[in-house]
Motif scaffolding. Structure first.
Motif, PDB file in Angstrom:
ATOM      1  N   ALA A   1       0.896  -1.251  -0.198  1.00 36.62           N
ATOM      2  CA  ALA A   1      -0.013  -0.156  -0.059  1.00 36.62           C
ATOM      3  C   ALA A   1       0.853   1.345  -0.039  1.00 36.62           C
TER       4      ALA A   1
ATOM      5  N   GLN B   1       1.117   3.734  -3.012  1.00 35.72           N
ATOM      6  CA  GLN B   1      -0.007   4.639  -2.796  1.00 35.72           C
ATOM      7  C   GLN B   1      -1.145   4.254  -3.037  1.00 35.72           C
ATOM      8  N   ILE B   2      -1.581   3.101  -2.635  1.00 38.07           N
ATOM      9  CA  ILE B   2      -2.843   2.489  -2.778  1.00 38.07           C
ATOM     10  C   ILE B   2      -3.386   2.260  -1.331  1.00 38.07           C
ATOM     11  N   SER B   3      -4.810   2.006  -1.335  1.00 41.64           N
ATOM     12  CA  SER B   3      -5.582   1.649  -0.171  1.00 41.64           C
ATOM     13  C   SER B   3      -5.437   0.182   0.191  1.00 41.64           C
TER      14      SER B   3
END
Length: 166
Positions: free
Chosen positions: A53, A57-59
């Protein structure tokens, strides 16, 4: 050999996005493709969900769904380190060979279904001829894939020996 601390993180990030995009263009869902590319860029071939993550840069939800896909198709395995509650996702060994081998098995099923189609349509009809040609292509590909996988095993072994000699 370049150490991980000497790497240009921006260049690595650009590679991950570019390779992930290419994998997505070939039919791998976009988020699993990005995660696969990220795992390929780690020396260990292992990352936690939090590391994935952060890196991409992701949930966490996006990570969860994507790694579920990658584990289902057996490209990535989920492991737990002793004494830890966190899952670690790891590239499976010889993943490209295994994925190609599964395609080889799929070609057998395609042949069976196309045979049924040719029989249902009649081999002498235009549609039957089209299906028969399609079946022949997949039979040809199946035969070539088997010998290609055999050649890959030999090539990989030689390549690994050469790498160890460096």
């Amino acid at each position: 050999m370049t150490s991980a601390t000497e790497r240009d993180t921006q260049a690595v990030s650009q590679f991950v996005e570019r390779f992930g995009g290419i994998l997505a263009d070939t039919g791998v869902p976009r988020m699993p493709a990005r995660i696969l590319a990220a795992l390929l860029t780690t020396d260990s071939g292992r990352l936690t969900a939090a590391e994935i993550a952060d890196l991409l840069q992701i949930s966490p939800a996006a990570v969860s769904g994507a790694v579920r896909y990658l584990t289902t198709v057996q490209i990535v395995s989920r492991e737990r380190e002793p004494g830890s509650r966190r899952d670690v996702y790891r590239m499976r060994d010889n993943v490209w060979f295994e994925a190609t081998f599964r395609k080889d098995q799929m070609l057998v099923m395609i042949d069976e279904v196309l045979t049924e189609g040719v029989e249902a349509l009649g081999a002498d009809t235009d549609a039957g001829l089209r299906l028969d040609e399609t079946r022949e292509f997949f039979r040809f590909a199946h035969g070539e894939l088997g010998s290609m996988l055999d050649r890959w095993r030999v090539h990989r072994e030689k390549w690994m020996e050469e790498r160890q000699g460096d």
